[in-house]
Design a protein around this motif. Structure first.
Motif: not given
Length: 699
Positions: A464-468, A550-556, A119-121, A355-358
């Motif tokens: 469902n992407a908040g913790n990405i 999808p979430l696991a793939l993003h990190l994998l 959440f850098p911004i 919450g959408i952009y980051e």
């Protein structure tokens, strides 16, 4: 202002307190004044060739601390008065100085990286609210200044690459006909790593190095093409490091709001690419037309001192703070960004917008192209927020409006696509942003990996992407085990220690009787924890990871870059081909509208055959219920696999697995929890016999 009048400060060097978050031998602090005190962490021996020319370098605490009290108590800072306090910080910095206003002089927040991490911004906005800085400036991300304007910051500036450490190099006319890349790769820089590999795979001459600034300047000056790639749409330091040394800069195309076009005028002082294909095309072109590259490099080299040297940006900062003078395009105003008014007018729900952009910005960091659908009922500012991500393709319904003149901006119109007809004919998206009313009106589920659903009050009903962005590094050192250290990205909910511990206990003993492990297949690899263990145990093996979430793939996709010789296949393996749906929202399984994930599964034997994976040494299957199906599909292949590591979810599955593997494999190790789940490690009987025979001969 510490007793100084504005005229005095202009006539003499102001006394500046700079808080710098990086070790000085890693990223050198900028020298803003000859009368500067710099607080920074201890040097860590990075060996980057930096020499400290500052009047005073003081080690600061490694966590949040009271800046005013620290200075008052420091014996290294006898003069406690300052004309200006400057703090550089980013969301990943471990310490933020507090009580900055207590010095009674102007304060400046230099916003560092806002294009990645947690959440850098939001982090920087919260820090600004806490400290109330008088001025806020960014060095890398002009496209994010509208967020600060929406939050209420009045004095905003873009001071591009103010922290650049210049190393002079004489002009070199005759150059090696090659591409040079100097910089970081790996999990933090997935796109950069992929593009470097693409150049190599195309058999184009590329020199890949890590170097200090002096060495880097030499390579930039002596190579025909200097390749650069931003981490995530940021205007990074490498751009001017290349130019200042006389190199020809080939860098990635950034968004209309980044400032790249205004600063470096691609085609005049550098060139840009927008895709892997365009990168390779331009590399080939300039290798065949070296004089064109040298002409552009020469023009930029002779312009650097006049326009881009960091002393100009430092002077801009001082003129701005002490004299109110800041020329275009460095002053952030409605003329700097067409989104200024629509963003500030929507400041009441900035939390929802972020919450959408980051999370979508984080997806953009990893993926080459990102397909995002924004529903008709969503405020236009959401599209305006997202379109500063240069590789994002925006999908909208027919009749999409043009919030704040975005369609007039360079590179934007070709990235906006209208979808028509029934939703069933629409593509599957990486992310969907819709109101609940949009989804009900469409009447059919939209297919997406990630969804953001807005209610009537513009608040997020579902995401469902908040913790990405909740990624962190984990160390796979396991106490007394002999598993070497490896760093991995992870996210909440993954049982890291359990996975590693089970592999250590159940699988590792089989390693002693294995030889020549060349291919490892990891079915349902998750974020890659097990694959990292396999890498440490089988350093030379090619590892193939199959994952569908999808979430696991993003990190994998990031983790495999650190493992090396590791490949991701974004598909699940099962007993037959299928596309499984997972209802994301609403929770009612009877709803005929909403958003759903479409998860592709392939029949295991056919999928492996297509990939040429018919010879496997180690197989791990941990699908959470499909283990028997996968093994059945691979029945003809199983007897040639040296080790099969399988997890099970029921007693019935355990019995079936044992019955299936018993003719060809020996149950080597295992763990059973409450009779219903556990892990089993099977060793090929042939491998076991061969190993015992060799032991007998040695005896």
């Amino acid at each position: 202002m510490g007793g100084w009048e504005i005229e005095d400060i202009k006539a003499a060097a102001p006394r500046i307190l700079l808080s710098w978050p990086a070790p000085p031998d890693y990223i050198r602090p900028p020298l803003l004044s000859q009368r500067q005190v710099t607080l920074c962490p201890r040097a860590k021996g990075f060996g980057l060739g930096f020499v400290d020319p500052l009047e005073s370098l003081v080690e600061c605490p490694g966590e949040d601390y009271d800046l005013f009290d620290f200075v008052q108590q420091s014996k290294q800072i006898p003069d406690k008065g300052f004309d200006l306090v400057v703090v550089w910080t980013s969301s990943f910095d471990s310490s933020n100085p507090l009580n900055t206003k207590k010095f009674g002089c102007p304060t400046v927040l230099l916003a560092g990286d806002t294009h990645h991490w947690k959440f850098p911004i939001n982090h920087l906005l919260t820090y600004w609210i806490t400290e109330g800085f008088d001025y806020v400036a960014t060095a890398y991300n002009r496209q994010h200044l509208h967020w600060f304007a929406a939050a209420g910051v009045e004095n905003l500036a873009w001071l591009p690459l103010i922290s650049l450490h210049t190393v002079s190099h004489e002009w070199v006319e005759t150059r090696e006909n090659q591409v040079v890349f100097i910089g970081q790769k790996g999990s933090r820089h997935p796109r950069r790593s992929q593009l470097v590999q693409a150049i190599k795979n195309a058999d184009l001459p590329i020199l890949i190095k890590t170097a200090n600034r002096q060495e880097a300047a030499k390579w930039f000056a002596h190579s025909l093409i200097s390749f650069n790639c931003s981490q995530n749409g940021d205007l990074n330091l490498r751009n001017l490091e290349v130019i200042s040394a006389g190199g020809f800069l080939l860098t990635d195309q950034l968004s209309f709001a980044s400032g790249l076009d205004e600063l470096l005028a691609p085609g005049t002082y550098c060139d840009t690419y927008n895709s892997e294909a365009e990168l390779l095309e331009k590399v080939r072109y300039y290798l065949d037309h070296p004089q064109e590259a040298i002409q552009i490099a020469r023009r930029a080299y002779h312009t650097f001192d006049e326009k881009w040297h960091p002393r100009h940006r430092i002077q801009n900062l001082l003129d701005w703070v002490f004299g109110g003078e800041l020329p275009e395009p460095f002053r952030y105003s409605p003329r700097s960004d067409v989104r200024y008014f629509v963003s500030t007018a929507s400041s009441a729900w900035i939390d929802t917008r972020l919450g959408i952009y980051e999370p979508i910005q984080e997806l953009h960091r990893v993926q080459e192209r990102l397909r995002v659908f924004v529903g008709r009922g969503c405020p236009g500012v959401i599209a305006a927020d997202l379109l500063d991500l240069p590789r994002l393709e925006l999908y909208v319904e027919e009749g999409f409006g043009d919030p704040c003149g975005l369609l007039q901006q360079k590179g934007v119109p070709e990235r906006i696509h209208e979808v028509r007809g029934e939703p069933a004919s629409w593509p599957s998206f990486d992310a969907v942003v819709c109101t609940a009313e949009d989804l009900q009106r469409l009447g059919r589920p939209l297919r997406t990996s990630f969804a953001f659903i807005l209610g009537e009050d513009t608040q997020l009903l579902f995401a469902n992407a908040g913790n990405i962005t909740e990624t962190f590094l984990i160390d796979l050192v396991q106490g007394r085990s002999s598993v070497p250290s490896a760093w991995l990205w992870g996210y909440e909910g993954v049982e890291y220690e359990g996975t590693v511990a089970r592999l250590s206990r159940v699988y590792q003993s089989a390693v002693s009787v294995l030889s020549d492990v060349r291919v490892v297949v990891d079915v349902r690899a998750g974020v890659g924890v097990a694959s990292a263990c396999f890498r440490t145990l089988h350093p030379e093996a090619a590892i193939h990871c199959f994952e569908v979430d999808p979430l696991a793939l993003h990190l994998l996709r990031q983790n495999i870059l650190s493992l090396g010789n590791c490949f991701v296949h974004p598909v699940g393996l099962a007993g037959q081909n299928s596309c499984r749906t997972c209802q994301l929202w609403p929770e009612d399984p009877q709803a005929e509208w909403g958003v759903e994930q479409l998860l592709p599964f392939r029949e295991a034997r056919a999928a492996l055959k297509e990939l040429g994976l018919e010879s496997i040494d180690v197989l791990r299957v941990a699908t959470g219920g499909d283990e028997v199906e996968v093994l059945t599909s691979l029945q003809e292949q199983l007897e040639d696999i040296k080790v099969i590591y399988v997890e099970f979810c029921s007693e019935q599955d355990r019995k079936q697995i044992d019955q299936m593997l018993d003719p060809t494999h020996l149950l080597w190790q295992g763990e059973v929890v409450a009779g219903q789940r556990g892990v089993l490690c099977y060793l090929s009987r042939a491998c076991f016999v061969d190993n015992n025979s060799s032991l007998g001969e040695e005896t």
